[in-house]
Design an enzyme around this catalytic site. Structure first.
Site, PDB file in Angstrom:
ATOM      1  N   HIS A  93      -7.585   2.753   3.211  1.00 12.30           N
ATOM      2  CA  HIS A  93      -7.514   3.442   4.506  1.00 12.30           C
ATOM      3  C   HIS A  93      -8.890   3.527   5.177  1.00 12.30           C
ATOM      4  O   HIS A  93      -8.974   3.620   6.396  1.00 12.30           O
ATOM      5  CB  HIS A  93      -7.007   4.874   4.334  1.00 12.30           C
ATOM      6  CG  HIS A  93      -5.527   5.000   4.148  1.00 12.30           C
ATOM      7  ND1 HIS A  93      -4.878   4.553   3.033  1.00 12.30           N
ATOM      8  CD2 HIS A  93      -4.565   5.539   4.957  1.00 12.30           C
ATOM      9  CE1 HIS A  93      -3.584   4.824   3.138  1.00 12.30           C
ATOM     10  NE2 HIS A  93      -3.372   5.422   4.301  1.00 12.30           N
TER      11      HIS A  93
ATOM     12  N   CYS B  33      -4.056  -1.330  -2.389  1.00  6.70           N
ATOM     13  CA  CYS B  33      -4.218   0.117  -2.510  1.00  6.70           C
ATOM     14  C   CYS B  33      -5.065   0.365  -3.758  1.00  6.70           C
ATOM     15  O   CYS B  33      -4.712  -0.112  -4.848  1.00  6.70           O
ATOM     16  CB  CYS B  33      -2.837   0.760  -2.669  1.00  6.70           C
ATOM     17  SG  CYS B  33      -2.867   2.519  -2.988  1.00  6.70           S
TER      18      CYS B  33
ATOM     19  N   CYS C  52     -11.013   2.884  -0.939  1.00 12.07           N
ATOM     20  CA  CYS C  52      -9.665   3.230  -0.482  1.00 12.07           C
ATOM     21  C   CYS C  52      -9.389   2.366   0.736  1.00 12.07           C
ATOM     22  O   CYS C  52     -10.244   2.253   1.629  1.00 12.07           O
ATOM     23  CB  CYS C  52      -9.607   4.712  -0.106  1.00 12.07           C
ATOM     24  SG  CYS C  52      -8.034   5.170   0.651  1.00 12.07           S
TER      25      CYS C  52
ATOM     26  N   GLU D 251      -3.980   8.874   8.431  1.00 13.51           N
ATOM     27  CA  GLU D 251      -2.522   8.842   8.621  1.00 13.51           C
ATOM     28  C   GLU D 251      -2.098   9.757   9.782  1.00 13.51           C
ATOM     29  O   GLU D 251      -1.079   9.531  10.414  1.00 13.51           O
ATOM     30  CB  GLU D 251      -1.787   9.235   7.330  1.00 13.51           C
ATOM     31  CG  GLU D 251      -2.000   8.271   6.158  1.00 13.51           C
ATOM     32  CD  GLU D 251      -0.970   7.128   6.084  1.00 13.51           C
ATOM     33  OE1 GLU D 251       0.109   7.237   6.668  1.00 13.51           O
ATOM     34  OE2 GLU D 251      -1.288   6.112   5.420  1.00 13.51           O
TER      35      GLU D 251
ATOM     36  N   ASP E  21       0.856  -1.194   0.000  1.00 16.29           N
ATOM     37  CA  ASP E  21       0.000   0.000   0.000  1.00 16.29           C
ATOM     38  C   ASP E  21       0.886   1.237   0.000  1.00 16.29           C
ATOM     39  O   ASP E  21       2.069   1.173   0.351  1.00 16.29           O
ATOM     40  CB  ASP E  21      -0.908   0.027   1.238  1.00 16.29           C
ATOM     41  CG  ASP E  21      -1.842   1.249   1.226  1.00 16.29           C
ATOM     42  OD1 ASP E  21      -2.405   1.552   0.161  1.00 16.29           O
ATOM     43  OD2 ASP E  21      -1.982   1.911   2.265  1.00 16.29           O
ATOM     44  N   SER E  22       0.279   2.365  -0.363  1.00 16.78           N
ATOM     45  CA  SER E  22       1.017   3.627  -0.322  1.00 16.78           C
ATOM     46  C   SER E  22       1.371   4.004   1.113  1.00 16.78           C
ATOM     47  O   SER E  22       2.295   4.773   1.338  1.00 16.78           O
ATOM     48  CB  SER E  22       0.154   4.727  -0.937  1.00 16.78           C
ATOM     49  OG  SER E  22      -1.082   4.789  -0.256  1.00 16.78           O
TER      50      SER E  22
HETATM   51  N1  DGL Z   1      -4.839   3.198   0.578  1.00 14.90           N
HETATM   52  C1  DGL Z   1      -4.734   3.971  -0.618  1.00 14.90           C
HETATM   53  C2  DGL Z   1      -5.904   3.667  -1.546  1.00 14.90           C
HETATM   54  O1  DGL Z   1      -6.534   2.644  -1.347  1.00 14.90           O
HETATM   55  C3  DGL Z   1      -4.488   5.329  -0.168  1.00 14.90           C
HETATM   56  C4  DGL Z   1      -4.455   6.420  -0.980  1.00 14.90           C
HETATM   57  C5  DGL Z   1      -3.310   7.350  -1.099  1.00 14.90           C
HETATM   58  O2  DGL Z   1      -2.164   6.984  -0.924  1.00 14.90           O
HETATM   59  O3  DGL Z   1      -3.674   8.458  -1.477  1.00 14.90           O
HETATM   60  O4  DGL Z   1      -6.199   4.352  -2.488  1.00 14.90           O
END
Ligand code: DGL
Length: 256
Positions: A181, A69, A179, A147, A6-7
């Site tokens: 998150h 992600c 998303c 975050e 993930d990011s």
């Molecule tokens: N968890 C990422 C997603 O599902 C996060 C987004 C991001 O890094 O902007 O899109």
């Protein structure tokens, strides 16, 4: 060994459900916390960052990788599927399949600007089921709120209301959390949407699809190994990761 990327730390929502479903598997997690959020970046940059991270997971011994992600799945999945055939699963296809087969006719989708801009959720659902109404909404403030550990702050509830009232007016009967998150704020989102709107945890849907697509089970073990890596390690990231998983983990800082 299964890699999860993930990011940032949002992919832990996917990892948590994978572990619940297949505890005997070995897992390696990578959160690109040095570059989060990806959601407001260009397709080109998202693609390059994702490729680099996924290459790293394979180099570290992953046999398959779940791109946990949505933003990376929207922008980089087809490139990765060509590079690593049969070894990559993203988070969007399992969820669009689930909702296409569901009885919900009016569906809201929230996600980052990049994910919503890609239009993948509504396009894929409508490809399979053209009669369903899909309303998409970019909610870019939510990732920083997770975050930054702002979940119990009153500002978070009012930001959510500000975003979600638009979808409530459309009377959607289900909401897709586009998303990874967002399941970290699942209760707050459910509260904002009210009892008439179904908000499933997409990570559960993804874990089910991963187990089925790759025919994976417990791998003959009660509990496999876990390794957690991030590209930037701060006390805040460590605290959110521990709190979300419900136990202390050893987050390693790595350089890709
Ligand atoms: N968890 C990422 C997603 O599902 C996060 C987004 C991001 O890094 O902007 O899109």
């Amino acid at each position: 060994m299964i890699g999860v990327f993930d990011s940032g730390i949002g992919g832990l929502t996917v990892l948590k459900e994978l572990i619940k479903k297949m505890p005997g598997q070995d897992y390696i997690y990578l959160g690109d916390t040095a570059h989060v959020p990806y959601g407001n970046r260009s397709a080109d940059v998202i693609s390059k960052l994702t490729e680099q991270a996924v290459d790293f997971l394979f180099q570290q011994g992953a046999e398959r990788v779940v791109v946990g992600c949505n933003t990376a799945s929207a922008k980089a999945l087809s490139m990765l599927e060509n590079k690593y055939p049969e070894k990559i699963i993203g988070v969007i296809d399992p969820v669009t399949d689930y909702f296409s087969k569901s009885s919900y006719n009016s569906i809201g989708v929230i996600g980052t600007r990049a994910t919503i801009g890609s239009d993948m959720y509504s396009r894929d659902i409508n490809k399979m089921t053209p009669d369903k109404q899909v309303y998409s909404l970019a909610t870019p403030l939510l990732v920083p709120l997770v975050e930054e550990n702002f979940l119990s702050r009153p500002e978070t509830e009012s930001i959510l209301r500000g975003y979600l009232d638009v979808l409530k007016l459309k009377k959607v009967d289900a909401l897709i959390l586009g998303c990874t998150h967002y399941p970290m704020m699942l209760d707050l989102i459910k509260k904002s949407m009210g009892v008439d709107c179904h908000v499933p945890n997409p990570a559960v849907i993804v874990a089910e699809a991963v187990a089925t697509s790759w025919s994976l089970g417990s791998a003959g073990k009660l509990e496999g190994s876990r390794r957690y890596m991030v590209t930037d390690l701060t006390d805040n990231v460590q605290e959110i990761a521990n709190r979300f998983l419900g136990h202390d983990i050893n987050l390693e800082k790595v350089t890709l």
